[in-house]
Design a protein around this motif. Sequence first.
Motif, short mmCIF file in Angstrom:
data_model
loop_
_atom_site.label_atom_id
_atom_site.label_comp_id
_atom_site.label_asym_id
_atom_site.label_seq_id
_atom_site.Cartn_x
_atom_site.Cartn_y
_atom_site.Cartn_z
N UNK A 126 -29.17 -1.04 1.61
CA UNK A 126 -30.54 -1.23 1.37
C UNK A 126 -31.34 -0.77 2.58
N UNK A 127 -30.85 -0.99 3.65
CA UNK A 127 -31.78 -0.49 4.88
C UNK A 127 -31.59 0.97 5.10
N UNK A 128 -30.43 1.63 4.69
CA UNK A 128 -30.38 3.03 4.84
C UNK A 128 -29.94 3.83 3.54
N UNK A 129 -30.86 3.65 2.52
CA UNK A 129 -30.51 4.20 1.17
C UNK A 129 -30.44 5.59 0.98
N UNK B 165 -30.91 -7.51 11.49
CA UNK B 165 -31.29 -7.90 10.10
C UNK B 165 -30.09 -8.22 9.41
N UNK B 166 -28.96 -7.68 9.54
CA UNK B 166 -27.96 -8.03 8.85
C UNK B 166 -27.27 -9.24 9.13
N UNK B 167 -27.09 -9.33 10.30
CA UNK B 167 -26.82 -10.74 10.83
C UNK B 167 -27.58 -11.74 10.59
N UNK C 213 -40.85 -11.68 13.94
CA UNK C 213 -40.49 -12.66 15.03
C UNK C 213 -38.96 -12.21 15.43
N UNK C 214 -38.01 -12.19 14.40
CA UNK C 214 -36.57 -11.89 14.34
C UNK C 214 -36.53 -10.79 15.57
N UNK C 215 -37.17 -9.69 15.28
CA UNK C 215 -37.11 -8.39 15.84
C UNK C 215 -37.97 -8.37 17.16
N UNK C 216 -38.78 -9.22 17.34
CA UNK C 216 -39.49 -9.30 18.59
C UNK C 216 -40.62 -7.98 18.45
N UNK D 212 -39.89 2.07 4.81
CA UNK D 212 -39.14 3.35 5.01
C UNK D 212 -40.10 4.27 5.71
N UNK D 213 -41.19 4.08 6.52
CA UNK D 213 -42.04 4.99 7.02
C UNK D 213 -41.79 4.86 8.49
N UNK D 214 -40.81 4.13 9.22
CA UNK D 214 -40.33 4.29 10.38
C UNK D 214 -38.92 4.19 10.24
N UNK D 215 -38.42 4.97 11.39
CA UNK D 215 -36.80 4.67 11.23
C UNK D 215 -36.28 3.37 11.71
N UNK D 216 -35.25 2.86 11.25
CA UNK D 216 -34.51 1.45 11.74
C UNK D 216 -33.61 2.03 12.62
N UNK D 217 -33.69 1.35 13.90
CA UNK D 217 -32.34 1.75 14.61
C UNK D 217 -31.16 0.90 14.29
N UNK D 218 -30.08 1.29 14.51
CA UNK D 218 -28.93 0.69 14.28
C UNK D 218 -28.76 -0.86 14.79
#
Length: 69
Positions: free
Chosen positions: A54-57, A44-46, A17-20, A32-38
Amino acid sequence: MNDWFKERGIGQEQVAATLNVSVSTVSRIVNYKRDLSMRRAMILHTEYGIPFDVMYPSQLNEGEGVFVR
């Protein structure tokens, strides 16, 4: 990343819901099966305070401290 959210009682439905996005998209991101955009990482950080390491180990190498994506 999935463990980080679970330890804090934050469900994938809430993150979706947060990311829509769909829950299945969140599942792929947190496992970690799909890239996370900045942009999404910043959201997510905010919203949740999740650390970037954690997001980009795999993007952070010991001793470097800075990364570009």
